[in-house]
Design an enzyme around this catalytic site. Structure first.
Site, PDB file in Angstrom:
ATOM      1  N   HIS A  24       2.678  -1.145   0.261  1.00 60.14           N
ATOM      2  CA  HIS A  24       2.307  -1.128  -0.959  1.00 60.14           C
ATOM      3  C   HIS A  24       1.981  -1.980  -1.936  1.00 60.14           C
ATOM      4  CE1 HIS A  24       6.086  -0.833  -3.776  1.00 60.14           C
ATOM      5  NE2 HIS A  24       6.065  -1.568  -2.821  1.00 60.14           N
ATOM      6  N   CYS A  43       5.253  -8.741  -6.486  1.00 57.99           N
ATOM      7  CA  CYS A  43       4.857  -7.337  -6.118  1.00 57.99           C
ATOM      8  C   CYS A  43       3.462  -6.925  -6.216  1.00 57.99           C
ATOM      9  CB  CYS A  43       6.030  -6.318  -6.364  1.00 57.99           C
ATOM     10  SG  CYS A  43       7.651  -6.761  -5.772  1.00 57.99           S
ATOM     11  N   HIS A  90       4.949   4.036   8.402  1.00 58.80           N
ATOM     12  CA  HIS A  90       3.824   2.771   8.796  1.00 58.80           C
ATOM     13  C   HIS A  90       2.533   3.374   8.199  1.00 58.80           C
ATOM     14  CE1 HIS A  90       6.752   1.873  12.089  1.00 58.80           C
ATOM     15  NE2 HIS A  90       6.082   0.822  12.006  1.00 58.80           N
ATOM     16  N   GLU A 134      15.119   0.606  -1.269  1.00 57.23           N
ATOM     17  CA  GLU A 134      13.781  -0.241  -0.988  1.00 57.23           C
ATOM     18  C   GLU A 134      14.543  -1.505  -0.185  1.00 57.23           C
ATOM     19  OE1 GLU A 134      10.275  -1.272  -4.039  1.00 57.23           O
ATOM     20  OE2 GLU A 134      12.095  -2.736  -4.356  1.00 57.23           O
TER      21      GLU A 134
END
Length: 145
Positions: A24, A43, A90, A134
């Site tokens: 992401h 990020c 995935h 995470e």
């Protein structure tokens, strides 16, 4: 305390853990590119990044006197496969999961997404908690509140 013939109703929580891999990019369309970079740092990389998420799902309820279970763990595994693994494993969360088209794919929002998906497949009232790792150090707990 004996439970034989006493009609005692015992409540318990049952948890199951799974792992999935997904990529992401943390980016909010409500912020400028500069604000996104300042807020999300590395990020916010335009190419994204990935995680090996761990998810612990906890259900609760009365222990069935006939089966001795709150829920059959084999059933919970199937529910989690349908609600978590199929849509997320995935995948690029931002590109492959329609929910994240307009929602920033933070771990908090991943937890909400998982909760909402589980609510669609689990028996009513049994979902207690979703815990999303995470990383080993970054963890979100969501209880539908």
């Amino acid at each position: 305390m004996s439970t034989e013939g006493g009609g005692r109703r015992c409540q318990a929580q049952v948890s199951r853990r799974i792992s999935f891999s997904a990529s992401h990019r943390l980016y909010s369309k409500f912020l400028s590119d500069e604000e996104n970079l300042k807020l999300f740092g590395k990020c916010n990389n335009p190419n994204g990044h990935g995680h090996n998420y761990k998810v612990v799902v906890t259900v609760h309820g009365e222990i069935d006197p006939a089966t001795g279970m709150v829920m059959n763990l084999a059933d919970l595994k199937k529910y989690m496969e349908e609600a978590i693994m199929q849509p997320l494993d995935h995948k690029n969360l931002d590109m492959d999961v329609p929910y994240f088209a307009d929602v920033v794919s933070t771990t908090e929002n991943v937890a909400v997404y998982i909760w909402d998906n589980l609510q669609k497949v689990l028996p009513v009232g049994v979902l207690y908690k979703v815990k999303v790792y995470e990383t080993d150090n970054n963890i979100v707990v969501y209880k539908g509140e």
